[in-house]
Write a protein that holds these residues in place. Structure first.
Motif, PDB file in Angstrom:
ATOM      1  N   LEU A 207       0.877  -1.084   0.242  1.00 14.64           N
ATOM      2  CA  LEU A 207       0.178  -0.059  -0.075  1.00 14.64           C
ATOM      3  C   LEU A 207       0.935   1.246  -0.036  1.00 14.64           C
ATOM      4  N   ARG A 208       2.032   1.162   0.566  1.00 13.30           N
ATOM      5  CA  ARG A 208       2.863   2.076   0.348  1.00 13.30           C
ATOM      6  C   ARG A 208       3.401   2.754  -1.161  1.00 13.30           C
ATOM      7  N   THR A 209       3.454   3.977  -1.256  1.00 16.90           N
ATOM      8  CA  THR A 209       3.908   4.264  -2.756  1.00 16.90           C
ATOM      9  C   THR A 209       5.566   3.844  -3.031  1.00 16.90           C
ATOM     10  N   ASP A 210       5.643   3.848  -4.087  1.00 19.59           N
ATOM     11  CA  ASP A 210       6.983   3.362  -4.519  1.00 19.59           C
ATOM     12  C   ASP A 210       8.195   4.262  -3.948  1.00 19.59           C
ATOM     13  N   TRP A 211       7.797   5.498  -4.154  1.00 20.07           N
ATOM     14  CA  TRP A 211       9.153   6.319  -3.524  1.00 20.07           C
ATOM     15  C   TRP A 211       9.212   6.355  -1.991  1.00 20.07           C
ATOM     16  N   ARG A 212       8.040   5.902  -1.244  1.00 15.36           N
ATOM     17  CA  ARG A 212       8.091   5.800   0.216  1.00 15.36           C
ATOM     18  C   ARG A 212       8.710   4.448   0.471  1.00 15.36           C
ATOM     19  N   GLN A 213       8.698   3.404  -0.340  1.00 17.28           N
ATOM     20  CA  GLN A 213       9.590   2.330  -0.208  1.00 17.28           C
ATOM     21  C   GLN A 213      10.907   2.626  -0.520  1.00 17.28           C
ATOM     22  N   VAL A 214      11.137   3.518  -1.566  1.00 15.18           N
ATOM     23  CA  VAL A 214      12.874   3.498  -1.808  1.00 15.18           C
ATOM     24  C   VAL A 214      13.262   4.070  -0.431  1.00 15.18           C
ATOM     25  N   TRP A 215      12.602   5.039   0.158  1.00 16.16           N
ATOM     26  CA  TRP A 215      13.181   5.807   1.305  1.00 16.16           C
ATOM     27  C   TRP A 215      13.261   4.871   2.375  1.00 16.16           C
ATOM     28  N   ALA A 216      12.401   3.903   2.439  1.00 15.02           N
ATOM     29  CA  ALA A 216      12.171   2.930   3.684  1.00 15.02           C
ATOM     30  C   ALA A 216      13.535   2.070   3.318  1.00 15.02           C
ATOM     31  N   ALA A 217      13.823   1.897   2.396  1.00 16.47           N
ATOM     32  CA  ALA A 217      14.878   0.743   1.991  1.00 16.47           C
ATOM     33  C   ALA A 217      16.261   1.599   2.431  1.00 16.47           C
ATOM     34  N   PHE A 218      16.266   2.649   2.289  1.00 13.05           N
ATOM     35  CA  PHE A 218      17.387   3.299   2.296  1.00 13.05           C
ATOM     36  C   PHE A 218      17.671   4.107   3.984  1.00 13.05           C
ATOM     37  N   ALA A 219      16.471   3.846   4.466  1.00 12.36           N
ATOM     38  CA  ALA A 219      16.692   4.363   5.886  1.00 12.36           C
ATOM     39  C   ALA A 219      17.126   3.108   6.754  1.00 12.36           C
ATOM     40  N   ASN A 220      16.829   1.861   6.363  1.00 15.84           N
ATOM     41  CA  ASN A 220      17.340   0.757   6.891  1.00 15.84           C
ATOM     42  C   ASN A 220      18.878   0.788   6.975  1.00 15.84           C
ATOM     43  N   ARG A 221      19.556   0.995   8.007  1.00 16.99           N
ATOM     44  CA  ARG A 221      21.122   1.121   8.197  1.00 16.99           C
ATOM     45  C   ARG A 221      21.887  -0.162   7.510  1.00 16.99           C
ATOM     46  N   SER A 222      21.323  -1.239   7.641  1.00 23.13           N
ATOM     47  CA  SER A 222      22.192  -2.530   6.976  1.00 23.13           C
ATOM     48  C   SER A 222      21.952  -2.439   5.508  1.00 23.13           C
ATOM     49  N   MET A 223      20.703  -2.190   5.233  1.00 25.20           N
ATOM     50  CA  MET A 223      20.511  -2.098   3.560  1.00 25.20           C
ATOM     51  C   MET A 223      21.117  -0.970   3.002  1.00 25.20           C
ATOM     52  N   ARG A 224      21.328   0.301   3.610  1.00 30.80           N
ATOM     53  CA  ARG A 224      21.966   1.351   3.553  1.00 30.80           C
ATOM     54  C   ARG A 224      23.264   1.186   2.931  1.00 30.80           C
ATOM     55  N   LEU A 225      23.983   0.723   3.959  1.00 27.56           N
ATOM     56  CA  LEU A 225      25.351   0.393   4.130  1.00 27.56           C
ATOM     57  C   LEU A 225      25.915  -0.684   2.646  1.00 27.56           C
ATOM     58  N   LEU A 226      24.985  -1.755   2.627  1.00 25.69           N
ATOM     59  CA  LEU A 226      25.149  -2.816   1.533  1.00 25.69           C
ATOM     60  C   LEU A 226      24.982  -1.826   0.121  1.00 25.69           C
ATOM     61  N   LEU A 227      24.044  -1.024   0.015  1.00 27.87           N
ATOM     62  CA  LEU A 227      23.746  -0.170  -1.254  1.00 27.87           C
ATOM     63  C   LEU A 227      24.825   0.619  -1.245  1.00 27.87           C
ATOM     64  N   LEU A 228      25.273   1.388  -0.405  1.00 24.79           N
ATOM     65  CA  LEU A 228      26.299   2.237  -0.607  1.00 24.79           C
ATOM     66  C   LEU A 228      27.733   1.357  -0.991  1.00 24.79           C
ATOM     67  N   HIS A 229      27.870   0.352  -0.559  1.00 25.86           N
ATOM     68  CA  HIS A 229      29.056  -0.560  -0.883  1.00 25.86           C
ATOM     69  C   HIS A 229      28.902  -1.073  -2.271  1.00 25.86           C
ATOM     70  N   ASN A 230      27.626  -1.630  -2.700  1.00 25.07           N
ATOM     71  CA  ASN A 230      27.309  -2.014  -4.075  1.00 25.07           C
ATOM     72  C   ASN A 230      27.531  -0.814  -4.915  1.00 25.07           C
ATOM     73  N   TRP A 231      26.991   0.362  -4.763  1.00 23.81           N
ATOM     74  CA  TRP A 231      26.931   1.312  -5.773  1.00 23.81           C
ATOM     75  C   TRP A 231      28.329   1.764  -6.095  1.00 23.81           C
ATOM     76  N   SER A 232      29.371   1.960  -5.132  1.00 24.64           N
ATOM     77  CA  SER A 232      30.572   2.372  -5.097  1.00 24.64           C
ATOM     78  C   SER A 232      31.545   1.491  -5.838  1.00 24.64           C
ATOM     79  N   LEU A 233      31.350   0.094  -5.501  1.00 22.79           N
ATOM     80  CA  LEU A 233      31.872  -0.875  -6.186  1.00 22.79           C
ATOM     81  C   LEU A 233      31.480  -0.911  -7.759  1.00 22.79           C
ATOM     82  N   ALA A 234      30.175  -0.772  -8.063  1.00 22.44           N
ATOM     83  CA  ALA A 234      29.611  -0.746  -9.447  1.00 22.44           C
ATOM     84  C   ALA A 234      30.273   0.486 -10.187  1.00 22.44           C
ATOM     85  N   PHE A 235      30.400   1.624  -9.382  1.00 20.56           N
ATOM     86  CA  PHE A 235      30.988   2.799 -10.531  1.00 20.56           C
ATOM     87  C   PHE A 235      32.861   2.506 -10.533  1.00 20.56           C
TER      88      PHE A 235
END
Length: 431
Positions: A207-235
């Motif tokens: 029921l959440r909007t997609d952009w609220r879900q994006v924010w919820a994913a990034f607000a999760n500290r563990s998920m955020r650190l994993l994303l930042l690691h993956n994005w910097s590695l991807a670059f």
């Protein structure tokens, strides 16, 4: 039953994908007169347009079943790719190939955008079909199935291409027939998945909007650190996409033919098979974080050999590909961590942020790397501003390799807080 279906799906998909992308597509574009800038664009387009996968969650609401969305998107991707083999079959009588290159680029964009949606829906669907304690083995078996195909098919097809390249009259026809066979295999890859249940779990989170879900994913500290690691590695990975291809290709400084290039890749994949199997077991024992870190570190070290390789010592890249075998552990562990930190069922946004946004960043980095490489070469870097030791020169390609190596190592810093948290949780659980 799920393991078997996933393995056969991966085998057929990998066989088709290896005949329609990568070296085959780039050599075909080169045959049509594509210059370095076009090669760089075709290299980065598939990952760049993958960000469309962020729309998957909205489409799941529309189509209800993730299984249904996966099938629709996969079949649509095959249909929009059909002009590529047709172009190959009709190009022999044309002198101006620029419109055909634009058509190929448009097909690549549409195909991979739909493919990103299909993959996100597929992975979200699979995460509900398998218990969490088996995710590591599932990803490992997918990886092994893919590697078994890649050990044989691209090498054989690459050497076949080297043979027909000596006969210009049949060269473009060979590309067209190969692409068409690849599309048929990609379409056939959906067949093993037909027998698996849809099992769509509609939760209140949808029921959440997609952009609220994006924010919820990034607000999760563990998920955020994993994303930042993956994005910097991807670059860091993306920075050298065009540099690797242009430096090693038969028309580049190392002068490696497509057949030999695929043989070297086969060596890497032979290493990745046992590494994947081991990583799957390790990940299911709650050691996915360590597998990811060591996989990235060992794999990244392979760039040292790219830095040292010149035409006379081109064989040094064999050692780079051996070390790149460790990336199999990083891939298996990364997917396991992604699903572990995401909510069950409603995880399409998390999957897309990890895989497709990472692909977008890698694609943009590839464009930056291609432009940077052209700028360095046009400016004479390595002639005016070079350091030489005997026959070795630190030139434009080596600068990109060094920058990518530093970025890959630096991406591991984001995993350190996660490791500290794991150790703290483990110690607090002791009696």
């Amino acid at each position: 039953m799920v393991f078997r279906a996933v393995a056969w799906n991966q085998i057929l998909w990998t066989a088709g994908y290896s005949l329609t992308t990568g070296g085959f597509l780039l050599y075909f574009a080169r045959e049509l007169g594509a210059r370095d800038a076009w090669i760089a664009v075709l290299l980065v387009l598939p990952e760049t347009v993958g960000v469309v996968g962020l729309l998957t969650r909205s489409l799941i609401r529309e189509f209800v079943a993730r299984k249904r969305l996966y099938f629709i998107a996969t079949i649509a991707a095959r249909l929009v790719a059909l002009p590529i083999p047709i172009v190959a079959l009709l190009s022999s009588g044309s002198d101006d190939h620029r419109p055909m290159l634009w058509l190929i680029a448009a097909c690549v964009v549409a195909t991979h955008a739909l493919g990103a949606v299909a993959y996100t829906a597929y992975l979200s669907w699979l995460s509900d079909l398998m218990p969490e304690v088996a995710w590591g083995r599932m990803f490992a078996r997918r990886e092994i199935a893919k590697l078994c195909v890649l050990l044989v098919l691209p090498v054989a097809a690459g050497y076949l291409r080297d043979v027909w390249a000596e006969h210009p009259r049949i060269s473009l026809f060979g590309y067209g027939a190969t692409f068409l066979a690849g599309q048929c295999l990609l379409l056939a890859s959906v067949v093993p998945m037909l027998s698996l249940p849809g099992r769509t779990a509609v939760t209140q989170l949808l029921l959440r909007t997609d952009w609220r879900q994006v924010w919820a994913a990034f607000a999760n500290r563990s998920m955020r650190l994993l994303l930042l690691h993956n994005w910097s590695l991807a670059f860091a990975n993306g920075l050298t996409q065009s540099a690797f291809f242009l430096y090693s290709a038969s028309f580049g400084p190392l002068g490696i033919g497509l057949g030999t290039y695929n043989l070297i890749n086969g060596l890497m994949r032979a290493v990745q098979i046992p590494v994947s199997a081991y990583a799957g077991r390790v990940c299911d024992r709650d050691r996915a974080l360590a597998a990811r870190a060591w996989g990235v570190f060992i794999g990244s070290t392979g760039l040292v050999f790219w830095l040292l390789a010149i035409r006379e010592t081109w064989w040094l890249v064999f050692f780079a590909y051996l070390l790149w075998g460790a990336y199999a552990a990083a891939n298996v562990a990364g997917d396991k961590l992604m699903l572990e930190y995401a909510p069950r069922s409603d995880n399409a946004t998390h999957i897309a942020m990890f895989a497709q946004v990472g692909g977008l960043i890698s694609g943009l980095a590839g464009l930056i790397g291609g432009v940077w490489l052209d700028h360095l070469r046009d400016g004479g870097f390595g002639t005016t501003f070079s350091s030489s030791w005997g026959d070795y020169r630190f030139e434009s390609y080596q600068l990109l390799f060094a920058a990518s190596l530093a970025g890959r190592y630096a991406s591991l810093a984001w995993l350190w807080p996660l490791a500290k948290r794991r150790r703290k949780e483990a110690s607090s659980a002791l009696p």
